[in-house]
Design an enzyme around this catalytic site. Structure first.
Site, PDB file in Angstrom:
ATOM      1  N   HIS A 192       0.684  -0.965   0.361  1.00  0.00           N
ATOM      2  CA  HIS A 192       0.263   0.218   0.031  1.00  0.00           C
ATOM      3  C   HIS A 192       0.755   1.926  -0.078  1.00  0.00           C
ATOM      4  O   HIS A 192       1.552   1.686   0.858  1.00  0.00           O
ATOM      5  CB  HIS A 192      -0.655  -0.105   1.244  1.00  0.00           C
ATOM      6  CG  HIS A 192      -1.656   1.180   1.320  1.00  0.00           C
ATOM      7  ND1 HIS A 192      -3.075   1.139   0.353  1.00  0.00           N
ATOM      8  CD2 HIS A 192      -1.691   2.305   1.626  1.00  0.00           C
ATOM      9  CE1 HIS A 192      -3.562   2.458   1.302  1.00  0.00           C
ATOM     10  NE2 HIS A 192      -2.318   3.103   1.956  1.00  0.00           N
ATOM     11  N   CYS A 193       1.146   2.031  -1.162  1.00  0.00           N
ATOM     12  CA  CYS A 193       1.983   3.021  -1.396  1.00  0.00           C
ATOM     13  C   CYS A 193       1.191   4.329  -0.643  1.00  0.00           C
ATOM     14  O   CYS A 193      -0.227   4.656  -1.773  1.00  0.00           O
ATOM     15  CB  CYS A 193       2.334   3.546  -2.672  1.00  0.00           C
ATOM     16  SG  CYS A 193       3.652   4.786  -3.068  1.00  0.00           S
TER      17      CYS A 193
END
Length: 254
Positions: A192-193
């Site tokens: 998850h960026c």
């Protein structure tokens, strides 16, 4: 089950959140009573443009990323490109504009697209799967959470162990994982960026990779020509005066 159990080799085609009614001839009163899939989405995502844009709940860092890219590039085009275009070649702002557009396009494509969310089991499917697991394990109801559940399937002659997701009530396909921030199982989940405001998975990984690559090229391009501008100007007006004429250096240094 639809995902990763009966047909584990079939790629999970999680269709983008539907924005059209499946029965266009329904009466207007009935249409208003129906909820679209994105409106009843069980995860923690946010939706815009009638479900066409899908993002994570926390998007503050994404807007910071967008502002940094736009401001840095804007300072370069305003303060450095006119001098470089007249002294060197007009191709410099053209190349910079192409890189900037590509970076912005891949960032928005990564941030606004479905990363590969796997649909959760329906209540009937989840209940049926729970019964199958209880029968297979011979377990009895207790007050404690059961141990992690797995199911072995044969793929290309090799035995693969699928993990059960207690939230989505499905056996996840290989390389899929559950994102705790978005509360979704994502196919080929990478991470998850927060910088792009979305998960990175099967459906947007190539755009994320192109964004990182093009952003690296744009950063090197701007830094190299800002430095060139300072060096060329320092020959005539001095080094400190040349720095003042090129404020695009500040975001790069910071």
């Amino acid at each position: 089950m639809h995902l990763g159990v009966a047909e584990p080799m079939r790629e999970c085609e999680y269709s983008q959140i539907s924005t059209r009614s499946s029965t266009p001839m329904e009466s207007p009163h009935k249409k208003r009573s129906l909820r679209k899939k994105w409106q009843a989405f069980p995860g923690r995502n946010k939706f815009y443009c009638d479900g066409r844009i899908m993002m994570a709940r926390q998007t503050g860092v994404f807007y910071l990323t967008l502002v940094l890219i736009v401001v840095t590039s804007g300072l370069f085009f305003v303060f450095d490109c006119p001098f470089l275009s007249s002294q060197l070649t007009p191709a410099i702002p053209v190349i910079g504009g192409v890189l900037f557009g590509f970076v912005l396009g891949t960032l928005l494509r990564t941030s606004f697209s479905d990363p590969g969310v796997l649909p959760r089991a329906t209540p009937d499917e989840a209940a049926d799967l729970e019964r199958q697991i209880d029968v297979a394990n011979g377990s009895t109801s207790t007050g404690y959470r059961p141990p992690p559940r797995t199911r072995e399937v044969v793929i290309n002659g090799q035995t693969v162990k699928l993990k059960y997701c207690f939230t989505c009530k499905i056996f996840r396909p290989p390389r899929a994982s559950h994102c705790s921030l978005c509360d979704n199982c994502v196919e080929r989940f990478d991470h998850h960026c927060p910088w792009v405001g979305n998960c990175v998975g099967r459906r947007n990984y190539r755009f994320f990779y192109m964004f990182i690559l093009s952003l690296s090229f744009l950063t090197i391009f701007i830094f190299a020509f800002v430095l060139t501008h300072v060096i060329l100007r320092s020959h005539s007006i001095g080094f400190l005066s040349a720095l003042k004429d090129s404020p695009a250096r500040y975001p790069l240094v910071e």
